[in-house]
Enzyme design. Sequence first.
Site, PDB file in Angstrom:
ATOM      1  N   PRO A 141     -40.786  18.404  21.038  1.00 46.52           N
ATOM      2  CA  PRO A 141     -41.010  18.281  22.481  1.00 46.52           C
ATOM      3  C   PRO A 141     -40.178  19.195  23.377  1.00 46.52           C
ATOM      4  O   PRO A 141     -39.341  18.741  24.158  1.00 46.52           O
ATOM      5  CB  PRO A 141     -40.694  16.809  22.747  1.00 46.52           C
ATOM      6  CG  PRO A 141     -39.662  16.473  21.719  1.00 46.52           C
ATOM      7  CD  PRO A 141     -40.055  17.260  20.496  1.00 46.52           C
ATOM      8  N   CYS A 142     -40.455  20.486  23.314  1.00 43.23           N
ATOM      9  CA  CYS A 142     -39.739  21.429  24.174  1.00 43.23           C
ATOM     10  C   CYS A 142     -40.124  21.248  25.645  1.00 43.23           C
ATOM     11  O   CYS A 142     -39.398  21.705  26.529  1.00 43.23           O
ATOM     12  CB  CYS A 142     -39.953  22.864  23.717  1.00 43.23           C
ATOM     13  SG  CYS A 142     -41.660  23.371  23.538  1.00 43.23           S
TER      14      CYS A 142
END
Length: 182
Positions: A141-142
């Site tokens: 989850p950047c």
Amino acid sequence: MNGQTTPVIYWSMLVYENWMIYLGVTSQGLCYVGSQNQPFDELADWAKTHFPGSALLPDDEACRPYRTELTEYFQGVRKSFTVPFDVHGTPFQLAVWNALSEIPYGQTQTYTDIAHRIKRSNAVRAVGAAIGANPLLITIPCHRVIGKSGSITGYRGGLEMKTRLLELEKVSPAVGRKTLHA
């Protein structure tokens, strides 16, 4: 290639409402999640660089578990992923991507937070570069990484996609931020 065989990359398109995203999967796991509504060329170009010589074969069945988990995420019923990943990078990139995976659903952290987490406080720009090289959008989850000021900053999938993902998780960057250091 030093006696190593090149893996086949099976691909499929995930379609959910107005999201269309290409996925790439090897026999080891999910290796690529594309940007929203981008052409197949995005996946093909990435594969040429990161898996040179690998065949790209369409296979909805091989990609089904990955499409299912991503669809559940978009529906708001999944907050983390259980499918295997086949992710390759430098030791530094892997450390950054592991730190991203530890950001809880519905929360954000800054690039500085990630640099502190991997014990490389002076490597904030390098952290940003590693985040930009993340091949597994959404699943690593950047999108949960924001600027120090609380602003929504760069994202391989574009700021519109990042904003939509944060809205899906009901995160207001300034409100949902959990800082790792004082």
